[in-house]
Each structure stands twice: as C-alpha cells, then as structure tokens.
Write an enzyme that holds these catalytic residues in place. Sequence first.
Site, PDB file in Angstrom:
ATOM      1  N   TYR A  62      77.308   7.799   9.067  1.00 23.78           N
ATOM      2  CA  TYR A  62      76.158   6.879   9.161  1.00 23.78           C
ATOM      3  C   TYR A  62      74.842   7.665   9.032  1.00 23.78           C
ATOM      4  CZ  TYR A  62      72.888   3.565  11.325  1.00 23.78           C
ATOM      5  OH  TYR A  62      71.811   2.746  11.587  1.00 23.78           O
ATOM      6  N   ASP A  87      68.860   8.580  19.166  1.00 25.88           N
ATOM      7  CA  ASP A  87      69.867   9.604  19.455  1.00 25.88           C
ATOM      8  C   ASP A  87      69.533  10.929  18.762  1.00 25.88           C
ATOM      9  OD1 ASP A  87      71.243   7.391  17.383  1.00 25.88           O
ATOM     10  OD2 ASP A  87      71.241   9.467  16.685  1.00 25.88           O
ATOM     11  N   GLU A 107      60.906   5.142  18.922  1.00 28.04           N
ATOM     12  CA  GLU A 107      62.122   4.616  19.587  1.00 28.04           C
ATOM     13  C   GLU A 107      61.673   3.841  20.823  1.00 28.04           C
ATOM     14  OE1 GLU A 107      65.684   4.511  19.500  1.00 28.04           O
ATOM     15  OE2 GLU A 107      65.245   3.419  21.357  1.00 28.04           O
ATOM     16  N   GLY A 139      58.703  -0.446  17.563  1.00 30.85           N
ATOM     17  CA  GLY A 139      58.469  -0.121  16.151  1.00 30.85           C
ATOM     18  C   GLY A 139      57.607  -1.159  15.446  1.00 30.85           C
ATOM     19  N   ASP A 157      66.655   2.891  11.698  1.00 33.53           N
ATOM     20  CA  ASP A 157      67.971   3.138  12.279  1.00 33.53           C
ATOM     21  C   ASP A 157      68.096   2.299  13.540  1.00 33.53           C
ATOM     22  OD1 ASP A 157      69.434   5.980  14.028  1.00 33.53           O
ATOM     23  OD2 ASP A 157      70.281   4.077  13.338  1.00 33.53           O
ATOM     24  N   SER A 158      68.386   1.036  13.364  1.00 35.17           N
ATOM     25  CA  SER A 158      68.325   0.092  14.488  1.00 35.17           C
ATOM     26  C   SER A 158      69.721  -0.249  15.009  1.00 35.17           C
ATOM     27  CB  SER A 158      67.661  -1.210  14.010  1.00 35.17           C
ATOM     28  OG  SER A 158      68.543  -1.855  13.098  1.00 35.17           O
ATOM     29  N   ASP A 160      71.712  -3.847  16.491  1.00 33.17           N
ATOM     30  CA  ASP A 160      71.967  -5.087  15.755  1.00 33.17           C
ATOM     31  C   ASP A 160      70.972  -6.185  16.098  1.00 33.17           C
ATOM     32  OD1 ASP A 160      75.154  -3.951  16.358  1.00 33.17           O
ATOM     33  OD2 ASP A 160      74.322  -4.159  14.349  1.00 33.17           O
TER      34      ASP A 160
END
EC number: 2.5.1.16
Length: 289
Positions: A62, A87, A107, A139, A157-158, A160
């Site tokens: 990913y 992360d 983030e 964001g 990069d979220s 859901d």
Amino acid sequence: PGWFSEISPMWPGEAHSLKVEKILFQGKSEYQNVMVFQSSTYGKVLVLDGVIQLTERDECAYQEMITHLPLCSILNPKKVLVIGGGDGGVLREVSRHSSVEKIDICEIDKMVVDVSKQFFPDIAVGFEDPRVTLHIGDGVAFLKAVPEGTYDAVIVDSSDPIGPAQELFEKPFFASVAKALRPGGVVCTQAESIWLHMHIIEDIVANCRQIFKGSVNYAWTTVPTYPSGMIGFMLCSTEGPSVDFKHPVNPIDENDSEQATRPLKFYNSEIHTAAFCLPSFAKRAIGSK
Ligand SMILES: NCCCN[C@H]1CC[C@H](NCCCN)CC1
C-alpha cells in the site's frame, strides 16, 4: 490468543480474521479507538475503530504504491503534501525521492503518530527525515489555508469514508486539493475496492473528472489484509503539462544507497504500469480516457 475479525457495515456479510498472539495497545483518542496487536503471521497490526489500517507484513504494497504511482509520474517532484498517513509509512516512501525538498504532513490524530513511533519504528522512520514538517489537524482545514499552486504532489492516505476521513472523499475537498497543486501537479488518494465500493468509486471518479482537467485514472494494488484483498487509488493531474500515469517518467533509482539499505519490497516500474489495468466490470463502471 484468539482471533481478530474485521467486521464492518462497510463490507457486510464478510470479515477477514487474523490470529492474535498478544494485544500490545488499546486506547481511545479524540477521534477513534486505537489498537495494536501482535498477529501470528502478519507481524504487528494497527487497527482504528475495528478496521485494519496496516500490518508489518503487507504494508509495503500500500505505502509504496500510493507514493510511487504519483511521484514517479512527474519529473523532479519538489514539494509534497501528505494528508493522513500518521503511521509514517508514506513519509518513508516519499523520502526515497532525492528531488523532494519539502514534505508537509497533516494528520488529524496525534495518537496514531505516537502509537506508530512506539510500535512500528520501521514505518514511523519516515518522520525522521529532516524535510518533514508534521501538522496535527484536519486536512480539510489545512488545505483551505494552502496558497494556490503550492505543491507538486498531494497524497491522501486516509482511512475509510465512515469515520474521521469522511470529508476526504467529498467534492469540496478534491477542489481544495486541485487549488493547492501547481499546473500539471498530481494527487493520489486511497480509493477503496472495486469489489466492495464500486458506487463510491464511481462518485469519486465523476467528481475528479469535473475538478481535475488533466488525467484521471484508477489504479490498484493487492493487500491481503484489506477486505477483498485489494485497494485502489485515484490518480489525478491538474490542467497544465500533461501527465501519463501509466508510464513512469521518474523511475525510482534502484541503485542508490537508500535502496541498498532498504530496498523496495513491492513497487517497480512494471507493476506501476500494470496497476492501471482493470477487470472488465471495473472498466465499464470507471472507464478511462
Ligand atoms: N497508511 C496506512 C493505511 C491507511 N489506509 C486505509 C486503511 C483502511 C483500509 N480499509 C479498507 C477498506 C476496504 N476497501 C483502506 C486503506
């Protein structure tokens, strides 16, 4: 000991399970429940509100694809913005690009950053790059404050659509991303699974086609621990110098020292091109110019 099953209304009637050796962390942030457990066969696992975010074993599929699909599609990316990605894995991948001078990351949940640094040092290593500036916040608000044409690339990069990331899938957010990008700039967003969320994807594609006047393509990768075993990405470019996402112009230098110490586990130029090949049911629904 026992099993963790990823049960969610977002994928009714199915659940992927992982054998649990030990629960390492459980907490509740301002935004979501955060859990880390040691699995039997996928290394450590990060879970937010019961949804698997990453595992040590397959996160490369990913993080490498969501980062290198956009960054290898443009020459000399210099300024990059990451929305989400707390992360640190996307930061780790962006840092491989020596042309990059500045990396902003926004983030919303500080607990995700802290937990990643504590339990996933090989992923949170991305925060150590001196080019990185961490902003803890929403964001959506961050992008509203960004001057027009600031970034060469934005990576969303979220998690859901159900939860804190909901607005990152809506049209106003895509419009604010387009404004923050230079002409011919690119965005890559987490864009769900063609097996589970084709309607969400159709809406995202329709919105992106209205907002991004360059290329708009859907690509995908295989992630065994995400529901349906795959996850997709929306690759869009703004009006200006044309971008051909399917043929990387800025190959990752396989030979540089960074690669020698920590070689790519998943991404390469062939899989870059292949990522845009879709099964017929998806081509019909998504289409691509
Ligand atoms: N930086 C790592 C991961 C964050 N991305 C998301 C984590 C949740 C996951 N659910 C999959 C739902 C089915 N498509 C999508 C990717």
